[in-house]
Scaffold this motif. Structure first.
Motif: not given
Ligand code: NYM
Ligand code: MG
Length: 201
Positions: A71-80, A85-92
Motif C-alpha cells: 500500500r505504501r508503494e502507491r501513496v505518492d500516486f494516491i496523493q497526487e 482532482g482525480i478520484d481514487v477507488v481502491c479495491d481493499r
C-alpha cells in the motif's frame, strides 16, 4: 472560488466488485484511478502474488508487512491524484490488511500499527455478503487465504474495525439495487476538507 475540488479516496471492502462504481464516477465526468490491493504489478506485489499462488512460502508476519508495504508503494500516486482532482477507488485497503492478520491471530497492536499514516478514506463502502455466498463465487479456493473458515473470521473481525466514515452496502441485492446504494453514497461526499491521514486503524 474557482478552485478545483480535490479528488475523493473511495475504498471498497468486503468482496469482489465488478468495477461498476468506477464506471459511474466516470459517467459523471470525473477522472478515476482504480487500484486493487494487493497491487500485484509492483515489485512487492509480485512477491505477494507468488505467495498467494503457492509459489513461495513466508511467515505470516512477513506477509503482513508486505501487504502494508504494497500500500505504501502507491501513496505518492494516491496523493497526487487526490490533489489534482482525480478520484481514487481502491479495491481493499488497510482494513483487509488488519482483518486478515487479526483473524490469523497476529498481535493486535502490532497489526494495527502497520497502516498508521496512510491516507484516510473519504468513505469505505463495506459490501456485506454472506460467507456461504462468497464461497460459491467462481475461482474461490484457488489461492491461499480463501478458506470458508478464515473468511468467516475475517468477516467478524472486519465489523470490529468499523469507523464513522464506513457505509454498509447490502450486496445480497440485485445489481441495480447495489449500484443505486453506491451512487447515493458517492454523490454526497464532502470534499471540502483536505485529505487526512489515518492515526489509527
Ligand atoms: N489480503 C489482501 C490480505 O490478507 N491482506 C491485505 O492487506 C490485502 C490487501 O489477499 N484473500 C488478502 C485477501 C485476499 C488476498 O486479494 C488477495 P484479492 O482481492 O483476491 O486479489
Ligand atoms: Mg481473491
Amino acid at each position: 472560488m474557482g478552485e478545483t475540488k480535490r479528488g475523493a479516496l473511495i475504498i471498497f471492502e468486503g468482496l469482489d466488485r465488478s468495477g461498476k462504481s468506477t464506471q459511474y464516477l466516470r459517467s459523471k465526468g470525473r477522472t478515476v484511478e482504480f487500484i486493487p490491493f494487493p497491487d500485484r504489478s509492483t515489485p512487492i506485489g509480485k512477491l505477494i502474488d507468488m505467495y498467494l499462488r503457492r509459489e513461495i512460502d513466508m511467515s505470516e508476519e512477513a506477509l503482513h508487512l508486505l501487504f502494508c508495504a504494497n500500500r505504501r508503494e502507491r501513496v505518492d500516486f494516491i496523493q497526487e491524484c487526490i490533489s489534482t482532482g482525480i478520484d481514487v477507488v481502491c479495491d481493499r485497503y488497510a482494513y483487509s490488511g488488519v482483518a486478515y492478520s487479526l483473524a490469523k491471530g497476529l498481535p493486535a497492536d502490532w497489526v494495527r500499527a502497520g497502516d498508521v499514516g496512510m491516507p484516510q478514506p473519504d468513505v469505505v463502502l463495506f459490501f456485506e455478503v454472506s460467507p456461504e455466498v462468497a464461497c460459491q463465487r467462481g475461482g474461490f479456493g484457488e489461492e491461499r487465504l480463501e478458506t470458508g473458515e478464515l473468511q468467516r473470521k475475517v468477516r467478524e473481525t472486519m465489523k470490529l474495525l468499523r469507523k464513522p466514515f464506513w457505509q454498509m452496502v447490502n450486496a445480497d441485492g440485485d445489481v441495480q439495487t447495489v449500484e443505486g446504494e453506491v451512487r447515493a453514497i458517492v454523490d454526497h461526499l464532502d470534499l471540502h476538507l483536505p485529505l487526512q491521514l489515518l492515526d489509527q486503524i
